[in-house]
Motif scaffolding. Structure first.
Motif, mmCIF file in Angstrom:
data_model
loop_
_atom_site.group_PDB
_atom_site.id
_atom_site.type_symbol
_atom_site.label_atom_id
_atom_site.label_comp_id
_atom_site.label_asym_id
_atom_site.label_seq_id
_atom_site.Cartn_x
_atom_site.Cartn_y
_atom_site.Cartn_z
ATOM 1 N N ILE A 38 0.823 -1.203 0.000
ATOM 2 C CA ILE A 38 0.000 0.000 0.000
ATOM 3 C C ILE A 38 0.858 1.255 0.000
ATOM 4 O O ILE A 38 0.605 2.192 -0.756
ATOM 5 N N PHE A 39 1.905 1.278 0.834
ATOM 6 C CA PHE A 39 2.678 2.499 1.066
ATOM 7 C C PHE A 39 4.063 2.448 0.409
ATOM 8 O O PHE A 39 4.596 1.379 0.131
ATOM 9 N N GLY A 45 -0.140 8.504 2.928
ATOM 10 C CA GLY A 45 -0.214 7.702 4.144
ATOM 11 C C GLY A 45 -1.641 7.321 4.455
ATOM 12 O O GLY A 45 -2.272 6.555 3.731
ATOM 13 N N ASP A 46 -2.186 7.916 5.518
ATOM 14 C CA ASP A 46 -3.521 7.546 5.977
ATOM 15 C C ASP A 46 -4.605 7.780 4.928
ATOM 16 O O ASP A 46 -5.624 7.091 4.934
ATOM 17 N N GLU A 47 -4.406 8.739 4.019
ATOM 18 C CA GLU A 47 -5.446 9.006 3.029
ATOM 19 C C GLU A 47 -5.697 7.809 2.124
ATOM 20 O O GLU A 47 -6.802 7.639 1.589
ATOM 21 N N LEU A 48 -4.677 6.957 1.927
ATOM 22 C CA LEU A 48 -4.888 5.743 1.143
ATOM 23 C C LEU A 48 -5.919 4.841 1.816
ATOM 24 O O LEU A 48 -6.805 4.288 1.152
ATOM 25 N N THR A 101 4.305 10.199 10.003
ATOM 26 C CA THR A 101 2.970 10.734 9.710
ATOM 27 C C THR A 101 1.851 9.704 9.832
ATOM 28 O O THR A 101 0.699 10.073 10.052
ATOM 29 N N LEU A 102 2.157 8.415 9.675
ATOM 30 C CA LEU A 102 1.118 7.391 9.669
ATOM 31 C C LEU A 102 0.541 7.209 11.071
ATOM 32 O O LEU A 102 1.280 7.115 12.044
ATOM 33 N N SER A 103 -0.764 7.161 11.143
ATOM 34 C CA SER A 103 -1.436 7.036 12.441
ATOM 35 C C SER A 103 -1.265 5.634 13.018
ATOM 36 O O SER A 103 -1.002 4.674 12.287
#
Length: 284
Positions: A38-39, A45-48, A101-103
Motif C-alpha cells: 500500500i505504502f 499515508g492515511d489518506e490511502l 505521519t502514519l497514524s
C-alpha cells in the motif's frame, strides 16, 4: 453477474488510486480485493486507507513493503540501525518519512493483514497472495521465470485461479496442470522492460467478471491520472528521494537497488544522519 476489482501495489500513490477507484466504480465493481504494498515510496499515508474505506474491500493481503514498514516500526522501538548499504539506508529513510505521519490505526491495519487468502466465486477456488503464498518478497514470478516457479502458485490442486501481485506486470498464464494465473499489475508503479511499452505509465488493475458458469471475463484496465499533481503532492510533503520519484512517475524507471545512485542522494541530503537521529530517539 458480479464484477470484482483486483488492486495491487499502490506504493503510496494516492492520485493513481483515486483514478483507479473511480474507474472501477464506473465499470460496476461491487467488490474489491487488495494484494498488498500500500505504502512507499510515494508520499501518501492515511489518506490511502481512507480511500479504501469508501469501497467494499473484502480481501486484503500484506505485501513485502508493508512488512518493511512494520519491521521499521520495531526498529524505532529498539533504536537499532544497520544501514550498511545505500539501498538499506534508503529503506530506513523512506520508512522514517511514513512513520512520522502514519497514524497508529494505519499501522494496526497493516499488522492485521493476512499473508494469503482463499475465496470462492462461481464455484471456483481462488487463491490470493502478494507473491508466493509462503513468501511475499523476492523474484521468481516475472514473465521470464521458469514454468516450475508459476506451478508453485498452484501446488494446492484445489486452486482453480491463482492471483498474485508484487512484480507490477499485468499477466495471464497457466500452470502446467492448467490452473489460471493472473496478475493485475501495479496502481502506483507499472513496470515494463520493452521501451516502447514503457511510455504507458497509466495506473493498472484487473476487473474480473463472474457469472453462473464461472469466470466470464478478465479486463486488464489501464487508467490515466494526473502525474503532475502526484509529483506536486510529493514535493509539497517533502518526500525523500523526490527526484527519483519524479523519474519513476514519468518513465517507470525504479532505482530501489541502485546502491551507487542511492549513495549519492544519501550523501547529498544527509539522509544517514537523519535516519540515525530518528531511530535512536525512542520517544514514541
Amino acid at each position: 453477474m458480479e464484477k470484482i476489482a483486483v488492486l495491487s501495489d499502490i506504493h503510496g500513490n494516492s492520485t493513481a488510486l483515486a483514478a483507479v477507484l473511480a474507474d472501477a466504480k464506473a465499470q460496476g465493481a461491487t467488490e474489491y480485493w487488495l494484494l498488498g504494498d500500500i505504502f512507499l515510496p510515494g508520499p501518501a499515508g492515511d489518506e490511502l486507507l481512507e480511500f479504501l474505506q469508501d469501497v467494499p474491500v473484502t480481501v486484503s493481503i500484506r505485501g513485502n513493503w508493508d512488512d518493511v514498514v512494520l519491521a521499521l516500526k520495531e526498529r524505532k522501538a529498539t533504536g537499532i540501525v544497520d544501514a550498511k548499504q545505500a539501498e538499506h539506508l534508503a529503506l530506513y529513510r523512506q520508512g522514517q518519512y511514513l512513520l512520522e505521519t502514519l497514524s497508529p490505526a494505519g499501522l494496526d491495519y497493516l499488522s492485521q493483514q493476512r499473508a494469503t487468502a482463499h475465496v470462492t466465486k462461481s464455484g471456483l477456488n481462488i487463491q490470493l497472495s502478494h507473491n508466493f503464498p509462503d513468501k511475499n518478497h523476492g523474484g521468481g514470478l516475472y514473465w521470464q521465470s521458469p514454468q516450475e516457479e508459476f506451478d508453485r502458485l498452484c501446488a494446492d490442486h484445489a486452486v482453480a485461479v491463482a492471483i498474485y501481485g508484487h512484480v507490477h506486470v499485468q499477466t495471464m498464464r497457466y500452470a502446467t496442470s492448467g490452473q489460471l494465473i493472473l496478475n493485475p499489475g501495479s496502481i502506483g508503479q507499472p513496470f515494463w522492460t520493452w521501451e516502447a511499452l514503457r511510455q504507458n505509465q497509466r495506473a493498472q488493475y484487473a476487473l474480473l467478471t463472474f457469472d453462473g458458469q464461472g469466470l466470464a471475463g478478465v479486463d486488464f484496465r489501464k487508467v490515466a491520472y494526473d502525474v503532475k499533481r502526484e509529483y506536486a503532492i510529493a514535493k509539497e510533503r517533502g518526500l525523500p528521494y523526490l527526484e527519483l520519484y519524479q523519474e519513476l512517475l514519468e518513465t517507470g524507471v525504479l532505482h530501489t537497488h541502485d546502491n551507487e545512485l542511492l549513495a549519492q542522494y544519501n550523501d547529498r541530503y544527509g539522509y544517514e544522519e537523519e535516519v540515525r537521529a530518528y531511530f535512536s530517539r525512542q520517544d514514541d
